[in-house]
Design a protein around this motif. Structure first.
Motif, PDB file in Angstrom:
ATOM      1  N   ILE A 141      17.463 -37.003  17.532  1.00  0.00           N
ATOM      2  CA  ILE A 141      17.124 -36.456  16.214  1.00  0.00           C
ATOM      3  C   ILE A 141      18.122 -35.346  15.913  1.00  0.00           C
ATOM      4  CG2 ILE A 141      15.354 -35.347  14.788  1.00  0.00           C
ATOM      5  CD1 ILE A 141      13.220 -36.582  16.525  1.00  0.00           C
ATOM      6  N   PRO A 142      19.218 -35.702  15.220  1.00  0.00           N
ATOM      7  CA  PRO A 142      20.250 -34.697  14.946  1.00  0.00           C
ATOM      8  C   PRO A 142      19.705 -33.606  14.033  1.00  0.00           C
ATOM      9  CG  PRO A 142      20.902 -36.880  14.124  1.00  0.00           C
ATOM     10  CD  PRO A 142      19.518 -37.002  14.606  1.00  0.00           C
ATOM     11  N   VAL A 143      20.181 -32.390  14.230  1.00  0.00           N
ATOM     12  CA  VAL A 143      19.777 -31.259  13.399  1.00  0.00           C
ATOM     13  C   VAL A 143      21.029 -30.581  12.860  1.00  0.00           C
ATOM     14  CG1 VAL A 143      18.566 -29.039  13.335  1.00  0.00           C
ATOM     15  CG2 VAL A 143      17.732 -30.858  14.841  1.00  0.00           C
ATOM     16  N   THR A 144      21.166 -30.562  11.539  1.00  0.00           N
ATOM     17  CA  THR A 144      22.266 -29.812  10.941  1.00  0.00           C
ATOM     18  C   THR A 144      21.662 -28.806   9.976  1.00  0.00           C
ATOM     19  OG1 THR A 144      22.495 -31.290   9.067  1.00  0.00           O
ATOM     20  CG2 THR A 144      23.765 -31.847  11.040  1.00  0.00           C
ATOM     21  N   ALA A 145      22.474 -27.889   9.531  1.00  0.00           N
ATOM     22  CA  ALA A 145      21.985 -26.865   8.605  1.00  0.00           C
ATOM     23  C   ALA A 145      21.312 -27.515   7.398  1.00  0.00           C
ATOM     24  CB  ALA A 145      23.139 -25.964   8.162  1.00  0.00           C
ATOM     25  N   GLU A 146      21.894 -28.619   6.932  1.00  0.00           N
ATOM     26  CA  GLU A 146      21.356 -29.247   5.718  1.00  0.00           C
ATOM     27  C   GLU A 146      20.078 -30.047   5.997  1.00  0.00           C
ATOM     28  OE1 GLU A 146      24.679 -30.146   6.750  1.00  0.00           O
ATOM     29  OE2 GLU A 146      25.143 -28.161   5.943  1.00  0.00           O
ATOM     30  N   GLU A 150      14.065 -31.563   7.320  1.00  0.00           N
ATOM     31  CA  GLU A 150      13.773 -32.984   7.460  1.00  0.00           C
ATOM     32  C   GLU A 150      13.709 -33.380   8.943  1.00  0.00           C
ATOM     33  OE1 GLU A 150      16.171 -36.936   5.952  1.00  0.00           O
ATOM     34  OE2 GLU A 150      16.728 -34.914   5.193  1.00  0.00           O
ATOM     35  N   ALA A 151      14.689 -32.893   9.686  1.00  0.00           N
ATOM     36  CA  ALA A 151      14.758 -33.229  11.107  1.00  0.00           C
ATOM     37  C   ALA A 151      13.507 -32.743  11.832  1.00  0.00           C
ATOM     38  CB  ALA A 151      16.011 -32.608  11.728  1.00  0.00           C
TER      39      ALA A 151
END
Lengths: 284, 284, 284, 284
Positions: A141-146, A150-151
């Motif tokens: 489950i990737p997590v990015t700032a954007e 959602e993540a």
């Protein structure tokens, strides 16, 4: 002799005279044979804590639980009665550092950590192979700032779907959102790589190096909304020297992180940790 | 064989190629026989530190010091050459708690701490008897809110008159004024009853109890103008448990304070501590 | 609220179902309020051990003891009921080394060790001054090869006359005769300067140095007829290095001896040590 | 600046005046820049030991080695000059217990242990999967009472064929024959699961349990013909309690075994261990 099963009872309630006698009476009436017993009275907070392990004759727990329910109501108890051989479902969350994960898995495989591991969840793919070696499903489950919100929503759904009873942040390196902390209160365990309350937050080994401390540590704690401020389950330290650079602190620190997480997690899984306010009682 | 005397050389300077060879050459030329040698290169700060112990033939130190002077100038060295059996004059300052004082005195009497103790100075009279048992002069300099400036002026004068080389704050519990810190820079040693940087300032055991840490510690450091923020010489910790009240932390903490102060003070007296910025190199 | 007094109950008996309930019932009936409770079941030996601390209303202990007597007979218990603030009479025996003595005395004076010290007994006069500093009678009973039997007879008589409940061998360096060991069974506490069972007997630091171990230790144990083989109460170790000579081992070892004796003695004085066979249960 | 390479020099020789100056001179002449230096003089044995790390200009080591050869002859030195980034070939031998193997492999993969692992050799097939996870060849050489001599002959041939520089017995549980010990003198490292010299031989945790010690330990040592009696490289201990059964000792002991083996092996691989008689000098 009839078949017997071991149970674990934990209790936390306002202190008063006669608690032990009343609990012991119930257990004796149920033909319970006590094999482990630990109590603690916080005389300042006037609060009583206990953890007992005892065997019961086949089927005796339902009746005991029923009778205990009444006593618990009367004495205002928080309590739980669990099979001593229970194996909670634990989801392990990791990022890129493998050392805590491999250590937990090795201990799990050796039988030292009584749990099921329905999945290893990570925001990276780097440790997927390790999961494979141990035959455990790996979820990315990737997590990015954007995509952060959602993540974490997806994570929360996955944890529910996986029926996670406990979540271990084995150097996950992401700050969980408050809703997740609340839903899994006292069930998310983090390992922080400093001797808290020193060096909260990011890059604690760099902070320790800059301050010139002579020991570095690690802290296993329940995650709350306040960063690195939840109830501490276990801590330990290791000596460093003037010739240790940050890389050496990282290396030595990995060992402390491993012991502290392994001990803290085992205490949690075996029902040895009770909390009161922001502190823990650990019946180790 | 002619009589020989042991000396201790400490050096701190910008790192460059060939330092060891040049120092070793001088000592070899002076017929020096090295018995202990420790070096450290801080590769980030590009700074070199060493502490060597060697014996010289009778009277050889004056000539060596002379020749070393030249090398030190060339290499921009801070250095000292001291007889290895030197016994610095140490004034011990205490308040009401006896445990660090009695421990230091017992170690001093056993020969473990190479120092002279010209006086024990206190703002109270409570520990006068202990001084008497060890035959050490006791000086009472009371400190109140009104007389604070005057008292510390008198203290400063007494330290000069006593020719104090080192001052040990063995649980003195008063904050020294900046002028005193400056005059005795890197010569005032404090024992703080927490694992710094956690729990700076007053009542650290109460702070530790409130936070629910699982280990408590003590820190021996050089006193600077910034409270509890000077270069750390030595630290250690001891495990506490959920059933330890503040009084137990105080009791267990006393032990850690004793070890940490005793080790830190010995390192200092034996010239094992070099400082660089706010950090120490300890050739233990 | 009426005045209450704290008592300490220790019990050791064959394990069976319902012990805790029966003991708890007696205490509850006596209006006892439990503040500390520790139990242990040796599942192999099928033996049960407990140590409870509770407060009773004024005068309640006589009746409780009477009723407990009956239960103890029925369950084949060894037990004791003692005021929690009891201060046993402890005779300290020393030879020439002061470090354990001064440490025990400092802790005693600080209130850490609940005991009376009717006398310090030694086969030498060297430590007489330390006894004087603390205002404790010093008795000199010299022991030579010729006078050994006579000396120990006199010692035994003095211990009786002094009403010694516990005897501490604080580096006494003499082997007690069997009759003395028997009369004071589980009441003579020795500190041995090695991590037993390694390095039994004389000069353990020399033995440790010769073997090249990386840690040295100390052991606090009850004295039995078999040299250094009695039930172990407490042990600890300290790290040594290749540059530590025997003198350094002696110096570092003194610290371990002090902690281990202090902890072991406190456990004993507070009724925290139960024995079974040649092993101890320590409810620390 | 020209490219430079780091080298490690270790020296062991009879002590005399001027050794450091002469070695330092050679290195300075070779344009060596010292980054790490540790020395030790055993004043009783009159023996000198050193380990220096320094960088040399491209190709400078051949000339230095040549000139050092001459000095070494003159001063009767045992010495070695090695690239600091050397990675010795290490064969790991195991039996059925995985904990030391998985720990060593995880550390190796993280870069903490500078070595190549040409093979894992075992008398059982149980740990074959772990080797596969790490992509390391696994060799099965069964050992039975009847085939013992033959098996060890085959092992010896395999070690030669694999060009093993070091052999690690990671809980191999078999006693190596003298010829193998001799051929690989000071290159076979064993982890023994007790704090030697206590509890030599089989089932040390059972021995420790029976004796009632309060700490258990592990020892990493070079294997010699005498069982568990070779030079000790590293040791450590962990606290146990009266409620720890043998199974708990085994569990707690696994942790100590891991740390002690990992530290001892790293010291060995980094050339930090020199031996003299049956003792080690460890420049940690």
């Amino acid at each position: 002799m009839t078949e017997r099963t071991e149970f674990r009872l934990t209790v936390s309630c306002p202190d008063q005279m006669g608690i032990v006698a009343r609990v012991a009476r119930l257990i004796a009436d149920a033909q319970g044979w006590i094999t482990e017993a630990a109590q603690h009275t916080d005389t300042e907070a006037r609060w009583f804590f206990m953890r007992w392990v005892f065997s019961l004759p086949q089927g005796g727990d339902a009746d005991l639980a029923h009778r205990f329910e009444a006593l618990a109501g009367e004495l205002n108890m928080q309590w739980s009665l669990t099979r001593a051989d229970a194996r909670p479902r634990v989801v392990i969350m990791v990022s890129k550092e493998p050392h805590c994960l491999t250590d937990v898995l090795a201990r799990w495989k050796s039988g030292e950590l009584p749990m099921e591991i329905p999945a290893i969840v990570s925001n990276h793919r780097l440790l997927e192979e390790i999961a494979a070696c141990y035959g455990i499903p790996f979820e990315h489950i990737p997590v990015t700032a954007e995509t952060r919100d959602e993540a974490f929503l997806r994570l929360q759904q996955r944890l529910r779907a996986l029926e996670a009873e406990t979540v271990v942040l084995a150097r996950y390196m992401q700050i969980l959102p408050p809703t997740l902390c609340t839903e899994f209160e006292q069930r998310v365990i983090n390992i922080h790589h400093s001797f808290l309350p020193s060096f909260v937050g990011a890059r604690p080994y760099h902070q320790a190096f800059a301050r010139g401390v002579k020991l570095i540590g690690a802290t296993c704690h329940y995650v709350t909304e306040d960063l690195d401020a939840g109830p501490i389950i276990e801590q330990d330290v290791v000596r460093i020297r003037h010739d240790d650079q940050v890389a050496d602190l990282v290396r030595k620190g990995r060992d402390v992180e491993r012991w502290v997480l392994a001990r803290g997690l085992r205490y949690h899984l075996e029902g040895r940790v009770l909390t009161h306010g922001n502190k823990t009682i650990v019946f180790d």
